[in-house]
Design a protein around this motif. Structure first.
Motif, PDB file in Angstrom:
ATOM      1  N   PHE A 153      -6.894  10.816  -1.621  1.00  0.00           N
ATOM      2  CA  PHE A 153      -5.579  10.718  -0.983  1.00  0.00           C
ATOM      3  C   PHE A 153      -5.051   9.291  -1.025  1.00  0.00           C
ATOM      4  N   TYR A 154      -5.920   8.314  -0.814  1.00  0.00           N
ATOM      5  CA  TYR A 154      -5.489   6.927  -0.825  1.00  0.00           C
ATOM      6  C   TYR A 154      -4.940   6.540  -2.189  1.00  0.00           C
ATOM      7  N   PHE A 155      -5.672   6.854  -3.250  1.00  0.00           N
ATOM      8  CA  PHE A 155      -5.248   6.432  -4.579  1.00  0.00           C
ATOM      9  C   PHE A 155      -4.121   7.285  -5.148  1.00  0.00           C
ATOM     10  N   LEU A 156      -3.979   8.521  -4.734  1.00  0.00           N
ATOM     11  CA  LEU A 156      -2.936   9.378  -5.287  1.00  0.00           C
ATOM     12  C   LEU A 156      -1.668   9.425  -4.437  1.00  0.00           C
ATOM     13  N   LEU A 157      -1.762   9.187  -3.148  1.00  0.00           N
ATOM     14  CA  LEU A 157      -0.589   9.315  -2.276  1.00  0.00           C
ATOM     15  C   LEU A 157      -0.216   8.023  -1.544  1.00  0.00           C
ATOM     16  N   ILE A 158      -1.147   7.441  -0.839  1.00  0.00           N
ATOM     17  CA  ILE A 158      -0.827   6.327   0.048  1.00  0.00           C
ATOM     18  C   ILE A 158      -0.494   5.061  -0.734  1.00  0.00           C
ATOM     19  N   ARG A 159      -1.325   4.689  -1.680  1.00  0.00           N
ATOM     20  CA  ARG A 159      -1.123   3.443  -2.428  1.00  0.00           C
ATOM     21  C   ARG A 159       0.172   3.449  -3.245  1.00  0.00           C
ATOM     22  N   PRO A 160       0.485   4.512  -4.020  1.00  0.00           N
ATOM     23  CA  PRO A 160       1.766   4.509  -4.748  1.00  0.00           C
ATOM     24  C   PRO A 160       2.977   4.476  -3.821  1.00  0.00           C
ATOM     25  N   GLN A 161       2.903   5.125  -2.665  1.00  0.00           N
ATOM     26  CA  GLN A 161       4.015   5.108  -1.727  1.00  0.00           C
ATOM     27  C   GLN A 161       4.228   3.710  -1.160  1.00  0.00           C
ATOM     28  N   GLN A 162       3.165   2.996  -0.855  1.00  0.00           N
ATOM     29  CA  GLN A 162       3.293   1.625  -0.369  1.00  0.00           C
ATOM     30  C   GLN A 162       3.895   0.726  -1.440  1.00  0.00           C
ATOM     31  N   LYS A 163       3.511   0.942  -2.689  1.00  0.00           N
ATOM     32  CA  LYS A 163       4.044   0.147  -3.795  1.00  0.00           C
ATOM     33  C   LYS A 163       5.543   0.395  -3.961  1.00  0.00           C
ATOM     34  N   ARG A 164       5.964   1.671  -3.907  1.00  0.00           N
ATOM     35  CA  ARG A 164       7.386   1.999  -4.013  1.00  0.00           C
ATOM     36  C   ARG A 164       8.186   1.403  -2.858  1.00  0.00           C
ATOM     37  N   ALA A 165       7.644   1.456  -1.659  1.00  0.00           N
ATOM     38  CA  ALA A 165       8.341   0.898  -0.493  1.00  0.00           C
ATOM     39  C   ALA A 165       8.493  -0.610  -0.634  1.00  0.00           C
ATOM     40  N   LYS A 166       7.480  -1.281  -1.149  1.00  0.00           N
ATOM     41  CA  LYS A 166       7.543  -2.730  -1.336  1.00  0.00           C
ATOM     42  C   LYS A 166       8.594  -3.089  -2.395  1.00  0.00           C
ATOM     43  N   GLU A 167       8.639  -2.344  -3.495  1.00  0.00           N
ATOM     44  CA  GLU A 167       9.638  -2.586  -4.543  1.00  0.00           C
ATOM     45  C   GLU A 167      11.053  -2.326  -4.028  1.00  0.00           C
ATOM     46  N   HIS A 168      11.226  -1.276  -3.227  1.00  0.00           N
ATOM     47  CA  HIS A 168      12.537  -0.940  -2.678  1.00  0.00           C
ATOM     48  C   HIS A 168      13.021  -2.027  -1.722  1.00  0.00           C
ATOM     49  N   LYS A 169      12.111  -2.543  -0.900  1.00  0.00           N
ATOM     50  CA  LYS A 169      12.471  -3.609   0.032  1.00  0.00           C
ATOM     51  C   LYS A 169      12.905  -4.857  -0.730  1.00  0.00           C
ATOM     52  N   ALA A 170      12.177  -5.212  -1.786  1.00  0.00           N
ATOM     53  CA  ALA A 170      12.542  -6.383  -2.593  1.00  0.00           C
ATOM     54  C   ALA A 170      13.887  -6.175  -3.284  1.00  0.00           C
TER      55      ALA A 170
END
Length: 131
Positions: free
Chosen positions: A32-49
């Motif tokens: 779950f961490y590698f397939l769901l949580i980590r990509p979502q955190q990456k997308r949120a960080k890119e969106h914020k930037a």
């Protein structure tokens, strides 16, 4: 009664802690961490930037699907956007879904065809429906 219930059966071997019984739960969490949580955190960080980098003259798409040109970026998290000639609205930065830089398709310009995601080149669903 001919058959009596066995109330006093001994529970066999319910002893100590066994790591093998918890191993599937740990494995599920890692997946779950590698397939769901980590990509979502990456997308949120890119969106914020992306939202923090909005500047005057950029073409944006709001969460509601409206396309406009940034007229003014205010310090209190509000962006003034021109949707059409003479139609200016203030929107909150958090509602910006996409930032299209200068030179990309704006509200009156035709959009460039998407390079991927349509499925047309690969014989996907959209190409089959159009036939």
């Amino acid at each position: 009664m001919l058959i009596s219930p066995a109330y006093a059966q001994a529970a066999g071997g319910a002893g100590g802690f066994d790591i093998v019984s918890i191993l599937p739960l740990i494995l599920i969490f890692v997946v779950f961490y590698f397939l769901l949580i980590r990509p979502q955190q990456k997308r949120a960080k890119e969106h914020k930037a992306m939202i923090e980098a909005v500047r005057r003259g950029d073409t944006i798409v709001t969460g509601g699907g409206m396309i406009g040109k940034v007229i003014r970026v205010k310090e209190d998290g509000v962006v003034q956007v021109e949707l059409a000639e003479g139609v200016r609205v203030n929107i909150v930065r958090g509602t910006i879904a996409e930032v299209r830089s200068r030179g990309e398709a704006g509200p009156d310009e035709p959009a460039k065809p998407a390079a991927s995601g349509d499925g047309e080149k690969k014989g996907g669903m959209l190409s089959r429906l159009k036939k």
